[in-house]
Design a protein around this motif. Structure first.
Motif, PDB file in Angstrom:
ATOM      1  N   ILE A 298       4.378   0.860  -7.998  1.00  0.00           N
ATOM      2  CA  ILE A 298       3.245   0.766  -8.909  1.00  0.00           C
ATOM      3  C   ILE A 298       1.997   0.519  -8.075  1.00  0.00           C
ATOM      4  CG2 ILE A 298       2.160  -0.586 -10.741  1.00  0.00           C
ATOM      5  CD1 ILE A 298       4.973  -1.213 -11.772  1.00  0.00           C
ATOM      6  N   VAL A 299       0.938   1.250  -8.386  1.00  0.00           N
ATOM      7  CA  VAL A 299      -0.358   1.063  -7.743  1.00  0.00           C
ATOM      8  C   VAL A 299      -1.335   0.577  -8.803  1.00  0.00           C
ATOM      9  CG1 VAL A 299      -2.245   2.163  -6.485  1.00  0.00           C
ATOM     10  CG2 VAL A 299       0.124   2.895  -6.070  1.00  0.00           C
ATOM     11  N   CYS A 300      -1.948  -0.583  -8.566  1.00  0.00           N
ATOM     12  CA  CYS A 300      -2.916  -1.147  -9.516  1.00  0.00           C
ATOM     13  C   CYS A 300      -4.303  -1.089  -8.890  1.00  0.00           C
ATOM     14  CB  CYS A 300      -2.541  -2.584  -9.869  1.00  0.00           C
ATOM     15  SG  CYS A 300      -3.747  -3.393 -10.963  1.00  0.00           S
TER      16      CYS A 300
ATOM     17  N   ASP B 142       5.579  -6.393  -7.742  1.00  0.00           N
ATOM     18  CA  ASP B 142       5.157  -6.168  -6.358  1.00  0.00           C
ATOM     19  C   ASP B 142       4.334  -4.890  -6.211  1.00  0.00           C
ATOM     20  OD1 ASP B 142       4.919  -6.665  -3.631  1.00  0.00           O
ATOM     21  OD2 ASP B 142       6.712  -5.515  -3.135  1.00  0.00           O
ATOM     22  N   PRO B 143       3.235  -4.777  -6.943  1.00  0.00           N
ATOM     23  CA  PRO B 143       2.442  -3.539  -6.853  1.00  0.00           C
ATOM     24  C   PRO B 143       1.596  -3.508  -5.589  1.00  0.00           C
ATOM     25  CG  PRO B 143       1.301  -5.114  -8.221  1.00  0.00           C
ATOM     26  CD  PRO B 143       2.612  -5.767  -7.834  1.00  0.00           C
ATOM     27  N   LEU B 144       1.202  -2.316  -5.193  1.00  0.00           N
ATOM     28  CA  LEU B 144       0.103  -2.155  -4.251  1.00  0.00           C
ATOM     29  C   LEU B 144      -1.162  -2.321  -5.078  1.00  0.00           C
ATOM     30  CD1 LEU B 144      -0.874  -1.287  -1.374  1.00  0.00           C
ATOM     31  CD2 LEU B 144      -1.030   1.035  -2.295  1.00  0.00           C
ATOM     32  N   CYS B 145      -1.958  -3.323  -4.769  1.00  0.00           N
ATOM     33  CA  CYS B 145      -3.073  -3.671  -5.659  1.00  0.00           C
ATOM     34  C   CYS B 145      -4.352  -3.875  -4.862  1.00  0.00           C
ATOM     35  CB  CYS B 145      -2.733  -4.938  -6.432  1.00  0.00           C
ATOM     36  SG  CYS B 145      -3.855  -5.302  -7.807  1.00  0.00           S
ATOM     37  N   VAL B 146      -5.455  -3.380  -5.407  1.00  0.00           N
ATOM     38  CA  VAL B 146      -6.769  -3.612  -4.825  1.00  0.00           C
ATOM     39  C   VAL B 146      -7.598  -4.469  -5.775  1.00  0.00           C
ATOM     40  CG1 VAL B 146      -6.733  -1.483  -3.491  1.00  0.00           C
ATOM     41  CG2 VAL B 146      -7.731  -1.476  -5.796  1.00  0.00           C
ATOM     42  N   ALA B 147      -8.688  -4.987  -5.258  1.00  0.00           N
ATOM     43  CA  ALA B 147      -9.546  -5.876  -6.042  1.00  0.00           C
ATOM     44  C   ALA B 147     -10.554  -5.088  -6.857  1.00  0.00           C
ATOM     45  CB  ALA B 147     -10.287  -6.832  -5.119  1.00  0.00           C
ATOM     46  N   GLY B 148     -10.705  -5.481  -8.112  1.00  0.00           N
ATOM     47  CA  GLY B 148     -11.787  -4.975  -8.936  1.00  0.00           C
ATOM     48  C   GLY B 148     -12.951  -5.948  -8.934  1.00  0.00           C
TER      49      GLY B 148
ATOM     50  N   GLY C 241      -3.922   1.885   1.188  1.00  0.00           N
ATOM     51  CA  GLY C 241      -3.429   3.252   1.322  1.00  0.00           C
ATOM     52  C   GLY C 241      -1.935   3.326   1.519  1.00  0.00           C
ATOM     53  N   ILE C 242      -1.362   4.420   1.068  1.00  0.00           N
ATOM     54  CA  ILE C 242       0.009   4.796   1.385  1.00  0.00           C
ATOM     55  C   ILE C 242      -0.116   6.063   2.210  1.00  0.00           C
ATOM     56  CG2 ILE C 242       2.259   5.505   0.488  1.00  0.00           C
ATOM     57  CD1 ILE C 242       1.615   3.960  -2.057  1.00  0.00           C
ATOM     58  N   GLU C 243       0.192   5.965   3.493  1.00  0.00           N
ATOM     59  CA  GLU C 243      -0.114   7.045   4.427  1.00  0.00           C
ATOM     60  C   GLU C 243       0.430   8.383   3.959  1.00  0.00           C
ATOM     61  OE1 GLU C 243      -0.183   7.794   9.258  1.00  0.00           O
ATOM     62  OE2 GLU C 243       0.952   6.124   8.413  1.00  0.00           O
ATOM     63  N   HIS C 244      -0.432   9.390   4.034  1.00  0.00           N
ATOM     64  CA  HIS C 244      -0.139  10.777   3.652  1.00  0.00           C
ATOM     65  C   HIS C 244       0.018  10.970   2.138  1.00  0.00           C
ATOM     66  CE1 HIS C 244       0.312  11.780   7.843  1.00  0.00           C
ATOM     67  NE2 HIS C 244       1.298  10.913   7.994  1.00  0.00           N
ATOM     68  N   HIS C 245      -0.079   9.906   1.357  1.00  0.00           N
ATOM     69  CA  HIS C 245       0.121  10.030  -0.085  1.00  0.00           C
ATOM     70  C   HIS C 245      -1.131   9.692  -0.899  1.00  0.00           C
ATOM     71  CE1 HIS C 245       4.396  10.843   0.148  1.00  0.00           C
ATOM     72  NE2 HIS C 245       4.579   9.773   0.912  1.00  0.00           N
ATOM     73  N   LEU C 246      -1.712   8.499  -0.672  1.00  0.00           N
ATOM     74  CA  LEU C 246      -2.700   8.005  -1.624  1.00  0.00           C
ATOM     75  C   LEU C 246      -3.593   6.956  -0.972  1.00  0.00           C
ATOM     76  CD1 LEU C 246      -3.286   7.931  -4.865  1.00  0.00           C
ATOM     77  CD2 LEU C 246      -2.057   5.774  -4.757  1.00  0.00           C
ATOM     78  N   VAL C 247      -4.868   6.959  -1.359  1.00  0.00           N
ATOM     79  CA  VAL C 247      -5.780   5.859  -1.084  1.00  0.00           C
ATOM     80  C   VAL C 247      -6.190   5.277  -2.433  1.00  0.00           C
ATOM     81  CG1 VAL C 247      -7.972   5.141  -0.079  1.00  0.00           C
ATOM     82  CG2 VAL C 247      -6.619   6.933   1.026  1.00  0.00           C
TER      83      VAL C 247
ATOM     84  N   ARG D 295      -4.985   9.707   5.881  1.00  0.00           N
ATOM     85  CA  ARG D 295      -4.733  11.158   5.884  1.00  0.00           C
ATOM     86  C   ARG D 295      -4.093  11.618   4.570  1.00  0.00           C
ATOM     87  NH1 ARG D 295      -1.638  11.745  11.489  1.00  0.00           N
ATOM     88  NH2 ARG D 295      -0.814   9.760  10.731  1.00  0.00           N
ATOM     89  N   ALA D 296      -4.543  11.011   3.486  1.00  0.00           N
ATOM     90  CA  ALA D 296      -4.080  11.390   2.149  1.00  0.00           C
ATOM     91  C   ALA D 296      -5.066  12.377   1.530  1.00  0.00           C
ATOM     92  CB  ALA D 296      -3.957  10.163   1.265  1.00  0.00           C
TER      93      ALA D 296
END
Length: 223
Positions: free
Chosen positions: A31-33, A55-61, A107-113, A149-150
């Protein structure tokens, strides 16, 4: 890799429960939040605890950062600033520390920022709304240069679903229930808001998109 991308929970526990139940039915890898776990609604502590359990990959809003004391509420509406003050009083030190530790980008390399507002500029990107082609082009340029490199950058903040494609120098919006990512193109993807959608529909009309990197498919889902 099969990702579920969510954003702007805004302390709406009922909507978050519904979203996570839908995600659980699709066996995603992660999950990416995209931030703004808190703000506006009445269950900030519960939403933080529930989301952390996945356990998401999460960034700050920007709301997360304001509640944590990382930024002021300058530029917030009166309602948003009042919600920040109220939320701060409802969170313990551990919850505030969790929000303070969230990065602006991940980031998830080669997949997503992942970002909350935009992938540019280097400071204050959580407050930028990608609502014009000029701003979207600036974030596309940052995506092309990004070390992950996503080809996909997921963003939130506007509370509106959107998929934007850069291919052969042209930017266009992609629509439809299923969007396949084309070779040689870059994408900005907004999943909309879990907790406070701005689509003219009910609060339960939330979006829990799936981004399947291996199959290059992006499917928005509404509940």
């Amino acid at each position: 890799m099969k990702l579920a991308i969510i954003s702007d929970v805004h302390a709406n526990l009922e909507a978050l429960h519904a979203t996570l139940a839908e995600i659980s039915a699709h066996a995603v890898d992660r999950i990416v939040c995209l931030g703004d776990i808190v703000g506006y609604n009445a269950n900030p502590a519960e939403c933080i605890a529930l989301l952390r359990g996945f356990d998401p990959l999460c960034v700050a809003g920007n709301h997360d950062r304001a509640v944590a004391g990382e930024i002021t509420t300058d530029g917030f509406s009166h309602t948003a600033a009042r919600a920040v003050r109220w939320t701060r009083s409802r969170l313990d030190a551990e919850a505030r520390a969790y929000l303070a530790a969230l990065p602006l980008t991940a980031g998830i390399e080669h997949h997503l920022v992942a970002v909350h507002g935009a992938l540019h500029p280097e400071t204050g990107c959580d407050m930028v709304r990608l609502e014009t082609e000029e701003l979207r082009r600036a974030s596309f340029e940052a995506l092309i240069r990004h070390p992950a490199r996503a080809r996909v950058c997921a963003f939130g903040h506007t509370h509106r679903v959107g998929i934007f494609e850069l291919k052969d120098g042209a930017v266009r919006e992609r629509t439809g229930d299923r969007v396949f990512l084309r070779d040689g193109a870059y994408y900005l993807i907004n999943p909309g808001a879990v907790g406070q959608p701005r689509t003219g529909r009910s609060p339960r009309d939330l979006s829990s998109p799936r981004h399947r990197a291996a199959g290059r498919e992006r499917s928005p889902r509404r509940l």
